[in-house]
Write a protein that holds these residues in place. Sequence first.
Motif, PDB file in Angstrom:
ATOM      1  N   ALA A  88       3.035  -3.808  -2.852  1.00  0.00           N
ATOM      2  CA  ALA A  88       3.741  -2.834  -3.547  1.00  0.00           C
ATOM      3  C   ALA A  88       2.807  -2.375  -4.883  1.00  0.00           C
ATOM      4  O   ALA A  88       2.917  -1.279  -5.128  1.00  0.00           O
ATOM      5  CB  ALA A  88       5.051  -3.639  -4.460  1.00  0.00           C
ATOM      6  N   ALA A  89       1.978  -3.212  -5.330  1.00  0.00           N
ATOM      7  CA  ALA A  89       1.067  -2.555  -6.266  1.00  0.00           C
ATOM      8  C   ALA A  89       0.125  -1.610  -5.792  1.00  0.00           C
ATOM      9  O   ALA A  89      -0.299  -0.569  -6.387  1.00  0.00           O
ATOM     10  CB  ALA A  89       0.178  -3.784  -7.051  1.00  0.00           C
ATOM     11  N   LEU A  90      -0.237  -1.782  -4.528  1.00  0.00           N
ATOM     12  CA  LEU A  90      -1.262  -0.779  -3.963  1.00  0.00           C
ATOM     13  C   LEU A  90      -0.579   0.679  -3.619  1.00  0.00           C
ATOM     14  O   LEU A  90      -1.067   1.610  -3.721  1.00  0.00           O
ATOM     15  CB  LEU A  90      -1.716  -1.350  -2.581  1.00  0.00           C
ATOM     16  CG  LEU A  90      -2.874  -2.183  -2.735  1.00  0.00           C
ATOM     17  CD1 LEU A  90      -3.420  -2.675  -1.434  1.00  0.00           C
ATOM     18  CD2 LEU A  90      -4.261  -1.216  -3.157  1.00  0.00           C
ATOM     19  N   VAL A  91       0.868   0.262  -3.054  1.00  0.00           N
ATOM     20  CA  VAL A  91       1.688   1.655  -2.948  1.00  0.00           C
ATOM     21  C   VAL A  91       1.839   2.275  -4.174  1.00  0.00           C
ATOM     22  O   VAL A  91       1.884   3.469  -4.521  1.00  0.00           O
ATOM     23  CB  VAL A  91       2.788   1.046  -2.197  1.00  0.00           C
ATOM     24  CG1 VAL A  91       3.992   2.316  -2.092  1.00  0.00           C
ATOM     25  CG2 VAL A  91       2.543   0.835  -0.871  1.00  0.00           C
ATOM     26  N   ARG A  92       2.149   1.428  -5.178  1.00  0.00           N
ATOM     27  CA  ARG A  92       2.380   2.297  -6.623  1.00  0.00           C
ATOM     28  C   ARG A  92       1.286   2.803  -7.133  1.00  0.00           C
ATOM     29  O   ARG A  92       1.434   4.189  -7.551  1.00  0.00           O
ATOM     30  CB  ARG A  92       2.900   1.101  -7.492  1.00  0.00           C
ATOM     31  CG  ARG A  92       4.371   0.944  -7.532  1.00  0.00           C
ATOM     32  CD  ARG A  92       4.947  -0.007  -8.740  1.00  0.00           C
ATOM     33  NE  ARG A  92       4.325  -1.140  -8.853  1.00  0.00           N
ATOM     34  CZ  ARG A  92       4.645  -2.358  -8.261  1.00  0.00           C
ATOM     35  NH1 ARG A  92       5.583  -2.271  -7.438  1.00  0.00           N
ATOM     36  NH2 ARG A  92       3.881  -3.452  -8.415  1.00  0.00           N
ATOM     37  N   HIS A  93       0.016   2.488  -6.888  1.00  0.00           N
ATOM     38  CA  HIS A  93      -1.044   3.131  -7.221  1.00  0.00           C
ATOM     39  C   HIS A  93      -1.257   4.507  -6.238  1.00  0.00           C
ATOM     40  O   HIS A  93      -1.614   5.337  -6.944  1.00  0.00           O
ATOM     41  CB  HIS A  93      -2.403   2.237  -6.739  1.00  0.00           C
ATOM     42  CG  HIS A  93      -3.713   2.684  -7.087  1.00  0.00           C
ATOM     43  ND1 HIS A  93      -4.051   3.011  -8.432  1.00  0.00           N
ATOM     44  CD2 HIS A  93      -4.644   3.322  -6.390  1.00  0.00           C
ATOM     45  CE1 HIS A  93      -5.355   3.618  -8.466  1.00  0.00           C
ATOM     46  NE2 HIS A  93      -5.696   3.866  -6.974  1.00  0.00           N
ATOM     47  N   GLY A  94      -1.226   4.167  -5.030  1.00  0.00           N
ATOM     48  CA  GLY A  94      -0.974   5.550  -4.217  1.00  0.00           C
ATOM     49  C   GLY A  94      -0.202   6.519  -4.612  1.00  0.00           C
ATOM     50  O   GLY A  94      -0.655   7.782  -4.455  1.00  0.00           O
ATOM     51  N   LEU A  95       1.067   6.148  -4.981  1.00  0.00           N
ATOM     52  CA  LEU A  95       2.109   6.947  -5.439  1.00  0.00           C
ATOM     53  C   LEU A  95       1.604   7.847  -6.570  1.00  0.00           C
ATOM     54  O   LEU A  95       1.761   8.774  -6.969  1.00  0.00           O
ATOM     55  CB  LEU A  95       3.376   6.487  -5.631  1.00  0.00           C
ATOM     56  CG  LEU A  95       4.008   5.926  -4.038  1.00  0.00           C
ATOM     57  CD1 LEU A  95       5.303   5.082  -4.586  1.00  0.00           C
ATOM     58  CD2 LEU A  95       4.501   7.319  -3.453  1.00  0.00           C
TER      59      LEU A  95
END
Length: 145
Positions: A88-95
């Motif tokens: 989730a942290a990686l996805v939030r960074h991507g977003l």
Amino acid sequence: MVVIRHSSPDDGERVIEIWRDAVDATHDFLSPKDRSAIDEMVCGFLPAAPLWLAVDFNDRPIAFMLIDGGHMEALFVDPEVRGQGVGAALVRHGLSLQPTMTTDVNEQNDQAVGFYERLGFTRTGRSPLDGQGRPYPLIHLRYQG
């Protein structure tokens, strides 16, 4: 605490290890022949790909994400840290970089579909084959917030 950074050539071996362990833990629907062919393809490009890595306090990669032109091509988390918010942290960074990011997920991977939907992605379509023409349907997703 998860630190996110760009990958370097030195991370290649560990990235392949994460990919293999994650696929073995979540992609039991792959035939052995397809798993082997995909492994060969991934080993040919993944170590040099421009990845975002989540690393632990020793700077050891524990997950990675590949974004290409606003599309998340890959997100794989070491099974040892799965369920701890790393993905989730990686996805939030991507977003934060691509606010309308899209991704595709194997239809047979129910946990991944649920993961993305919990993060605010919605289904935009379905393909009966994966990107290499194999019989693994894909669900197309887009972040809606």
